[in-house]
Design a protein around this motif. Structure first.
Motif, PDB file in Angstrom:
ATOM      1  N   SER A  48      16.232  60.491   5.539  1.00 34.49           N
ATOM      2  CA  SER A  48      15.421  61.684   5.288  1.00 34.49           C
ATOM      3  C   SER A  48      14.259  61.448   4.326  1.00 34.49           C
ATOM      4  N   HIS A  49      14.148  60.237   3.766  1.00 33.25           N
ATOM      5  CA  HIS A  49      13.118  59.973   2.768  1.00 33.25           C
ATOM      6  C   HIS A  49      12.427  58.627   3.009  1.00 33.25           C
ATOM      7  N   TYR A  50      11.211  58.552   2.522  1.00 32.62           N
ATOM      8  CA  TYR A  50      10.521  57.266   2.393  1.00 32.62           C
ATOM      9  C   TYR A  50      11.124  56.587   1.169  1.00 32.62           C
ATOM     10  N   ILE A  51      11.530  55.331   1.319  1.00 34.71           N
ATOM     11  CA  ILE A  51      12.273  54.636   0.274  1.00 34.71           C
ATOM     12  C   ILE A  51      11.391  53.636  -0.463  1.00 34.71           C
ATOM     13  N   ILE A  52      11.436  53.694  -1.776  1.00 27.41           N
ATOM     14  CA  ILE A  52      10.851  52.647  -2.611  1.00 27.41           C
ATOM     15  C   ILE A  52      11.985  52.038  -3.421  1.00 27.41           C
ATOM     16  N   ILE A  53      12.276  50.770  -3.170  1.00 29.00           N
ATOM     17  CA  ILE A  53      13.295  50.081  -3.948  1.00 29.00           C
ATOM     18  C   ILE A  53      12.601  49.188  -4.973  1.00 29.00           C
ATOM     19  N   SER A  54      13.201  49.092  -6.144  1.00 33.66           N
ATOM     20  CA  SER A  54      12.628  48.232  -7.174  1.00 33.66           C
ATOM     21  C   SER A  54      13.710  47.347  -7.767  1.00 33.66           C
ATOM     22  N   GLY A  55      13.258  46.274  -8.394  1.00 39.23           N
ATOM     23  CA  GLY A  55      14.171  45.342  -9.028  1.00 39.23           C
ATOM     24  C   GLY A  55      13.385  44.200  -9.638  1.00 39.23           C
ATOM     25  N   ARG A  56      14.101  43.279 -10.283  1.00 37.50           N
ATOM     26  CA  ARG A  56      13.433  42.165 -10.959  1.00 37.50           C
ATOM     27  C   ARG A  56      13.272  40.937 -10.070  1.00 37.50           C
ATOM     28  N   THR A  57      14.095  40.830  -9.010  1.00 40.75           N
ATOM     29  CA  THR A  57      14.091  39.629  -8.173  1.00 40.75           C
ATOM     30  C   THR A  57      13.381  39.910  -6.854  1.00 40.75           C
ATOM     31  N   VAL A  58      12.199  39.339  -6.683  1.00 39.12           N
ATOM     32  CA  VAL A  58      11.362  39.633  -5.516  1.00 39.12           C
ATOM     33  C   VAL A  58      12.043  39.209  -4.222  1.00 39.12           C
ATOM     34  N   SER A  59      12.657  38.041  -4.200  1.00 38.45           N
ATOM     35  CA  SER A  59      13.287  37.551  -2.967  1.00 38.45           C
ATOM     36  C   SER A  59      14.396  38.496  -2.500  1.00 38.45           C
ATOM     37  N   LYS A  60      15.145  39.042  -3.446  1.00 40.24           N
ATOM     38  CA  LYS A  60      16.211  39.988  -3.106  1.00 40.24           C
ATOM     39  C   LYS A  60      15.620  41.266  -2.514  1.00 40.24           C
ATOM     40  N   LEU A  61      14.519  41.731  -3.094  1.00 42.47           N
ATOM     41  CA  LEU A  61      13.847  42.927  -2.588  1.00 42.47           C
ATOM     42  C   LEU A  61      13.320  42.707  -1.178  1.00 42.47           C
ATOM     43  N   GLU A  62      12.756  41.538  -0.933  1.00 48.82           N
ATOM     44  CA  GLU A  62      12.197  41.237   0.391  1.00 48.82           C
ATOM     45  C   GLU A  62      13.284  41.254   1.458  1.00 48.82           C
ATOM     46  N   HIS A  63      14.433  40.663   1.165  1.00 47.56           N
ATOM     47  CA  HIS A  63      15.538  40.668   2.129  1.00 47.56           C
ATOM     48  C   HIS A  63      16.036  42.092   2.381  1.00 47.56           C
ATOM     49  N   ALA A  64      16.074  42.888   1.320  1.00 43.41           N
ATOM     50  CA  ALA A  64      16.528  44.272   1.462  1.00 43.41           C
ATOM     51  C   ALA A  64      15.568  45.077   2.333  1.00 43.41           C
ATOM     52  N   ILE A  65      14.275  44.879   2.146  1.00 46.08           N
ATOM     53  CA  ILE A  65      13.272  45.594   2.951  1.00 46.08           C
ATOM     54  C   ILE A  65      13.402  45.204   4.425  1.00 46.08           C
ATOM     55  N   ASP A  66      13.608  43.926   4.688  1.00 44.04           N
ATOM     56  CA  ASP A  66      13.803  43.487   6.079  1.00 44.04           C
ATOM     57  C   ASP A  66      14.999  44.203   6.698  1.00 44.04           C
ATOM     58  N   GLU A  67      16.064  44.328   5.936  1.00 41.38           N
ATOM     59  CA  GLU A  67      17.282  44.986   6.431  1.00 41.38           C
ATOM     60  C   GLU A  67      17.030  46.472   6.695  1.00 41.38           C
ATOM     61  N   LEU A  68      16.325  47.124   5.785  1.00 41.35           N
ATOM     62  CA  LEU A  68      16.033  48.553   5.952  1.00 41.35           C
ATOM     63  C   LEU A  68      15.126  48.801   7.150  1.00 41.35           C
ATOM     64  N   LYS A  69      14.137  47.957   7.307  1.00 40.71           N
ATOM     65  CA  LYS A  69      13.188  48.148   8.418  1.00 40.71           C
ATOM     66  C   LYS A  69      13.846  47.902   9.766  1.00 40.71           C
ATOM     67  N   LEU A  70      14.824  46.998   9.817  1.00 41.24           N
ATOM     68  CA  LEU A  70      15.570  46.783  11.053  1.00 41.24           C
ATOM     69  C   LEU A  70      16.340  48.038  11.456  1.00 41.24           C
ATOM     70  N   MET A  71      16.637  48.884  10.469  1.00 37.47           N
ATOM     71  CA  MET A  71      17.342  50.142  10.721  1.00 37.47           C
ATOM     72  C   MET A  71      16.368  51.282  11.031  1.00 37.47           C
ATOM     73  N   GLY A  72      15.078  50.951  11.049  1.00 38.25           N
ATOM     74  CA  GLY A  72      14.078  51.980  11.343  1.00 38.25           C
ATOM     75  C   GLY A  72      13.723  52.830  10.142  1.00 38.25           C
ATOM     76  N   ILE A  73      14.034  52.356   8.939  1.00 33.74           N
ATOM     77  CA  ILE A  73      13.774  53.112   7.716  1.00 33.74           C
ATOM     78  C   ILE A  73      12.413  52.715   7.154  1.00 33.74           C
ATOM     79  N   GLU A  74      11.604  53.721   6.820  1.00 29.57           N
ATOM     80  CA  GLU A  74      10.331  53.471   6.150  1.00 29.57           C
ATOM     81  C   GLU A  74      10.616  53.118   4.702  1.00 29.57           C
ATOM     82  N   ALA A  75      10.206  51.921   4.291  1.00 31.32           N
ATOM     83  CA  ALA A  75      10.551  51.474   2.953  1.00 31.32           C
ATOM     84  C   ALA A  75       9.568  50.431   2.457  1.00 31.32           C
ATOM     85  N   GLU A  76       9.490  50.323   1.150  1.00 27.41           N
ATOM     86  CA  GLU A  76       8.704  49.275   0.523  1.00 27.41           C
ATOM     87  C   GLU A  76       9.383  48.861  -0.776  1.00 27.41           C
ATOM     88  N   ALA A  77       9.006  47.687  -1.260  1.00 26.29           N
ATOM     89  CA  ALA A  77       9.582  47.161  -2.490  1.00 26.29           C
ATOM     90  C   ALA A  77       8.531  47.145  -3.587  1.00 26.29           C
TER      91      ALA A  77
END
Length: 299
Positions: A48-77
């Motif tokens: 139901s929302h546009y997702i912005i995830i944050s964290g200190r480790t860029v590589s972890k964020l990138e993998h998470a965004i790939d996973e979210l986008k595969l689910m059709g979720i609008e998201a950015e890190a």
């Protein structure tokens, strides 16, 4: 301390220069969203929302965004260390530029095995102050902010907690941190990371509760959730310390991240609009068993 005039003007100018034809998005910001509970919650909130995830480790964020986008979720890190105020200001500016900031889930934190006591206190306690103060100014009316604490907050005897130092968090952050660490440093060196963790999480519960009145003035809600032992990367790092908690809990198992994600989404839902200024313990009945007291470890 709230956003200063220049910060606010910059943020609002970004909104005004957005493409006016683009529909306004309902934004959910999740700190510590690169894995574990934060990522699981992003998957639920992303329905139901546009997702912005944050964290200190860029590589972890990138993998998470790939996973979210595969689910059709609008998201950015958005890389962010919550212990640095300027990082949280930048995160808030970005969220405002996207749309209406309806939900903030502050799940970023460090466990006793991840850092020394000073860093744990800076991320867990000072980071919570930064997130609450800054997003208070930018969230849309009716929004909800959830601070993630821990069942460890319930293991800290009240006599250990520096309550006068807690109150300094709103008037002098430097002195607040000095007083908190002074109390931590009274304990044996081998215990300091654990004490800093429990103390910082007890502070999170106190801070969310005592922020409720302020948030209510802007028709916002704030609460905390205290998870128990869950199947997460942080939980894996602490697995040697978890067996006693699992055996003593009512459910005799670790929690699934989907269970805490559902709870967070339910609390953030506007249909739960009368829920604020409270901590919700979700630990499988561990604290109720009486296990885990710091007092017992000191005796």
């Amino acid at each position: 301390m709230a956003l200063n005039h220049d910060d606010k003007e910059k943020a609002f100018n970004e909104i005004e220069t957005k493409n006016s034809e683009r529909p306004v998005k309902n934004v959910c910001v999740i700190t510590g969203g690169g894995s574990g509970m934060g990522l699981a919650t992003a998957k639920v909130m992303g329905e139901s929302h546009y997702i912005i995830i944050s964290g200190r480790t860029v590589s972890k964020l990138e993998h998470a965004i790939d996973e979210l986008k595969l689910m059709g979720i609008e998201a950015e890190a958005f890389p962010c260390d919550v212990s640095k105020r300027e990082d949280v200001v930048a995160l808030a500016h970005r969220a405002m530029a996207i749309g209406d900031v309806e939900v903030v889930i502050h799940a970023a934190g460090m466990s006793p095995t991840m850092a020394d006591a000073q860093k744990i206190m800076a991320v867990n306690a000072l980071g919570t102050i930064h997130v609450n103060e800054i997003f208070y100014d930018v969230m849309s009316e009716g929004g909800c902010l959830i601070d993630v604490s821990s069942m460890s907050a319930y293991f800290m005897p009240k006599a250990i907690l520096p309550m006068k130092a807690f109150k300094l968090s709103r008037v002098d952050k430097k002195l607040f941190m000095a007083k908190m660490m002074k109390r931590v440093n009274l304990f044996p060196k081998k215990m300091r990371s654990q004490i800093a963790y429990g103390m910082s999480k007890a502070f999170v519960v106190w801070y969310a509760k005592t922020d409720a009145g302020k948030f209510g003035e802007r028709h916002l809600r704030v609460l905390s959730i205290s998870p128990g032992s869950f199947e997460t990367p942080m939980g894996d790092a602490e697995k040697d310390n978890l067996q006693e908690y699992i055996e003593s809990s009512a459910l005799k198992r670790l929690g699934d991240v989907e269970e805490i994600a559902f709870l967070m989404a339910a609390c953030a839902d506007k249909r739960a609009g009368y829920l604020t200024g409270v901590d919700i313990l979700c630990d499988g009945g561990c604290v109720a068993s009486g296990v885990g007291s710091i007092k017992a470890k000191l005796s």
